[in-house]
Design a protein around this motif. Structure first.
Motif, PDB file in Angstrom:
ATOM      1  N   GLN A   1     -12.602  -3.639  -6.764  1.00  0.00           N
ATOM      2  CA  GLN A   1     -13.031  -3.727  -5.267  1.00  0.00           C
ATOM      3  C   GLN A   1     -12.277  -4.892  -4.504  1.00  0.00           C
TER       4      GLN A   1
ATOM      5  N   HIS B   1     -15.327   1.371  -7.894  1.00  0.00           N
ATOM      6  CA  HIS B   1     -14.610   0.686  -6.644  1.00  0.00           C
ATOM      7  C   HIS B   1     -14.290   1.861  -5.578  1.00  0.00           C
ATOM      8  N   GLU B   2     -14.357   1.591  -4.358  1.00  0.00           N
ATOM      9  CA  GLU B   2     -13.934   2.646  -3.439  1.00  0.00           C
ATOM     10  C   GLU B   2     -12.423   2.933  -3.673  1.00  0.00           C
TER      11      GLU B   2
ATOM     12  N   ARG C   1     -19.817  -2.844  -8.711  1.00  0.00           N
ATOM     13  CA  ARG C   1     -18.842  -2.897  -7.658  1.00  0.00           C
ATOM     14  C   ARG C   1     -17.605  -4.146  -8.024  1.00  0.00           C
TER      15      ARG C   1
END
Length: 463
Positions: free
Chosen positions: A131, A250-251, A127
């Motif tokens: 992120q 990442h989101e 992540r």
């Protein structure tokens, strides 16, 4: 990053880099409902930032993304296991060589233990390098009668509680790009330059075992030690084992950033979001008719979706139809975040109905987000035992259904912070006063992360 020297190596061809990277439907998301976005649209600063991002080189290559899709397809078939870990929210100040190396090192240490437990390849994913934005439950934060915009991650605004810091600043998009680029550069150097040597990583894990609190894992550590020594005695090619594939994820929360970094691959003419290898849609932004689902349905990256305890089987099937209409293994990952008290009740019907549909998704557990509590002294925290119990429940459900528990998604750090309660060498709430560093959600520290790896390895060996 993926190796260029192994038998399955690839040579990514250049991408067409264009600020006008167009593709049918790629901008349809702009007319759809969208949540969790900053208030900077249509400003001159915003236009300047997105125009600059559109002209910059890709952070990752289409060929790397394609390799990851193949790896995730293997995991969906039960032939590999995904380990995805890193900060809840990266910060610009935290992108130092020491902190990046500590996170990579911890993920590599966990992967060695999991590889042994599963007797399968472990896909290593951080992540990391993107992120920098987080969804929030409220747009505002009030302290002592003063109300300011909530902190939404360094890509949007600052953590300091002041009007200047909390302003939504689109120039931070460009800073996030450059910070991600430097992070990826270090990760490539670490994972390709000998830092990932299996013998070195195993030696680090012996340091973990030096703590008497971890004596319960001694037999597993001893078995791994014998396996490494056996490989050396047999003349294993440790030159090849000095390098590992390492992917960034990442989101995909800020669609202005994601869209600006989308490029059309010159090989296939298809769009790739080159901000990262793997992107996921959060629990707060997974509505079927939302901008996030629409945009990510149109890029070639492997996609994850977080599914919380309110998710239904119909939700999951509709998301499959939208995000993976061709039923392509490796394309779609469901990351469940149910909470320890819900996992055994809520997960079975999802897995059963998705499996019955014929879709081959990868099932991954996020045991962190469903187990957040507030400590008696006021800190946002998680209990290590709850986190582990959700992992156990995840494995129990899949084992009972004959499906494969394919991965672990965890918020962790390589540092010796104190943010989550418990563990074999327990953290108590008093330790938060000196050791709590997270700007958002609590993370497992270095030792807790390794302890989790040993516990999950035990579950994998029985799957």
């Amino acid at each position: 990053m993926p190796e260029s020297t192994s038998s399955d190596s690839f040579q990514p061809k250049p991408l067409i880099v264009s600020g006008a990277a167009t593709y049918p439907g790629l901008d349809d998301w702009r007319s759809l409902p969208i949540a969790q976005q900053p208030s900077w649209a249509a400003t001159d600063e915003y236009h300047a930032a997105t125009a600059e991002l559109s002209s910059l080189p890709p952070l990752v290559f289409a060929g790397e993304v394609d390799v990851l899709r193949e790896r995730l397809a293997a995991a969906a078939r039960g032939e590999a296991f995904l380990l995805q870990g890193g900060d809840c929210a990266e910060t610009f100040d935290g992108a130092t060589a020491d902190k990046i190396s500590a996170r990579v090192r911890t993920i590599l240490q966990m992967a060695v233990v999991l590889t042994y437990g599963a007797s399968l390849p472990v896909i290593k994913m951080g992540r990391m390098a993107g992120q920098f934005a987080k969804p929030r439950s409220s747009n505002d934060e009030t302290r002592d009668g003063v109300t300011l915009p909530a902190y939404r991650g360094d890509m949007v605004n600052g953590y300091d509680f002041s009007p200047e810091s909390r302003r939504h600043d689109p120039s931070r998009l460009v800073r996030a790009y450059h910070t991600s680029a430097s992070t990826l550069n270090l990760i490539r150097a670490f994972t390709q330059g000998g830092f990932a040597d299996l013998r070195l990583v195993h030696h680090w894990n012996q340091g973990f075992m030096a703590n008497p609190a971890h004596s319960r894992y001694e037999s597993t550590a001893r078995e791994i030690d014998r396996a490494v020594k056996f490989m050396e005695a047999c003349g294993a090619d440790f030159e090849a084992l000095k390098r590992v594939e390492f992917f960034a994820s990442h989101e995909a929360l800020l669609l202005d950033y994601e869209r600006a970094l989308t490029r059309i691959d010159s090989r296939t003419g298809l769009p790739y979001d080159t901000s990262g290898h793997f992107l996921w849609i959060g629990e707060r932004t997974r509505d079927l008719d939302s901008a996030h689902v629409d945009f990510l349905s149109r890029v070639r990256n492997p996609i994850g979706v977080k599914l919380g305890p309110t998710s239904t089987a119909d939700d999951a099937l509709a998301l499959i139809d939208k995000l993976d209409p061709q039923r392509e293994p490796g394309r779609l990952t469901f990351i469940t975040r149910m909470g320890a008290g819900n996992i055994r009740e809520k997960l079975p019907s999802l897995v059963e109905k998705v499996t019955d549909s014929g879709a081959q998704v990868l099932w991954v557990t996020d045991p962190m987000h469903g187990n957040t509590v507030t400590s008696p002294n006021g800190y946002k925290t998680r209990n290590f035992d709850d986190v582990i119990d959700e992992v156990r429940g995840f494995f129990e459900v899949h084992n009972s259904l004959g499906t494969f528990p394919g991965g672990l998604h965890v918020e962790m750090t390589g540092d010796d912070v104190a943010e989550c309660l418990g563990g074999a060498d327990p953290i108590d709430q008093d330790a938060f006063l000196e050791g709590y560093e997270s700007v958002c959600d609590p993370r497992l520290n270095h030792m807790q992360s390794l302890e989790m790896a040993f516990l999950v390895a035990g579950a994998l060996s029985k799957s």
